[in-house]
Design a protein around this motif. Structure first.
Motif, mmCIF file in Angstrom:
data_model
loop_
_atom_site.group_PDB
_atom_site.id
_atom_site.type_symbol
_atom_site.label_atom_id
_atom_site.label_comp_id
_atom_site.label_asym_id
_atom_site.label_seq_id
_atom_site.Cartn_x
_atom_site.Cartn_y
_atom_site.Cartn_z
ATOM 1 N N HIS A 73 68.127 -75.029 43.325
ATOM 2 C CA HIS A 73 68.133 -74.192 44.535
ATOM 3 C C HIS A 73 69.387 -73.320 44.626
ATOM 4 O O HIS A 73 69.970 -73.168 45.692
ATOM 5 N N HIS A 74 69.804 -72.755 43.493
ATOM 6 C CA HIS A 74 70.955 -71.850 43.438
ATOM 7 C C HIS A 74 70.475 -70.406 43.448
ATOM 8 O O HIS A 74 69.495 -70.077 42.783
ATOM 9 N N LEU A 142 69.076 -89.845 52.652
ATOM 10 C CA LEU A 142 69.444 -88.577 52.033
ATOM 11 C C LEU A 142 68.739 -88.397 50.688
ATOM 12 O O LEU A 142 68.198 -87.321 50.394
ATOM 13 N N MET A 143 68.712 -89.439 49.883
ATOM 14 C CA MET A 143 68.025 -89.363 48.595
ATOM 15 C C MET A 143 66.524 -89.149 48.793
ATOM 16 O O MET A 143 65.894 -88.390 48.041
ATOM 17 N N LEU A 149 62.079 -82.310 48.854
ATOM 18 C CA LEU A 149 62.286 -80.873 49.026
ATOM 19 C C LEU A 149 61.254 -80.090 48.222
ATOM 20 O O LEU A 149 60.903 -80.479 47.107
ATOM 21 N N PRO A 150 60.809 -78.973 48.754
ATOM 22 C CA PRO A 150 59.855 -78.157 48.002
ATOM 23 C C PRO A 150 60.525 -77.549 46.786
ATOM 24 O O PRO A 150 61.726 -77.295 46.794
ATOM 25 N N ARG A 151 59.740 -77.313 45.765
ATOM 26 C CA ARG A 151 60.257 -76.660 44.549
ATOM 27 C C ARG A 151 60.479 -75.197 44.848
ATOM 28 O O ARG A 151 59.664 -74.555 45.495
#
Length: 154
Positions: A73-74, A142-143, A149-151
């Motif tokens: 996610h960068h 958190l993990m 999270l969506p790709r």
């Protein structure tokens, strides 16, 4: 003479946001956790975002910059800013252009693999500190959230 403080609807909104904003809270958590990992990794001449990239590159590589950016996610500029020192230090290498003539797969050099092995104890220490700070329930939550999270596709 004291002037009365006027309370407006905007104050109510900002107050609610300040108290309940998930973005604000997650960024605060991120900065605190980043500082923990950065402190432990400092003796190795690397910061936590760079360490993360080393791990992803060895796990997923050889990998193109665009695929690496999507995986973590960068955005392009952040990825380039964090990759450049790794390439300059000789820890990451870029291969020859792929079939598309543009992408150059990233991989860890032997120096990069050595750095990763050497810094593993620092990561472990930071991980212990972070888990202690968050507590087991918080760390596991958190993990779990991260795993859902969506790709990123672009």
């Amino acid at each position: 003479m004291t002037l009365p403080v006027q309370h407006t609807a905007a104050d109510d909104v900002s107050s609610e946001i300040a108290q309940t904003c998930l973005l604000t809270r997650t960024r605060q958590i991120s900065r605190v956790l980043t500082a923990i990992y950065d402190e432990e990794l400092r003796p190795f001449g690397i910061v936590s975002p760079q360490f993360t990239l080393l791990v992803l590159i060895i796990e997923l590589g050889p990998i193109s910059r665009s695929d690496l950016g999507r995986k973590n996610h960068h955005d392009r500029s952040t990825l380039t800013r964090n990759l450049q020192p790794l390439i300059s230090q000789g820890w990451v290498s870029e291969g020859l252009p792929g079939e598309d003539g543009r992408s150059r797969p990233l991989s860890l050099t032997e120096q990069g693999k050595t750095l990763l092995r050497s810094a593993a104890s620092a990561w472990s220490s930071a991980q212990t500190k972070a888990r202690t700070l968050l507590g087991e329930v918080g760390a596991n939550a958190l993990m779990g959230i991260a795993g859902e999270l969506p790709r990123r596709t672009s």
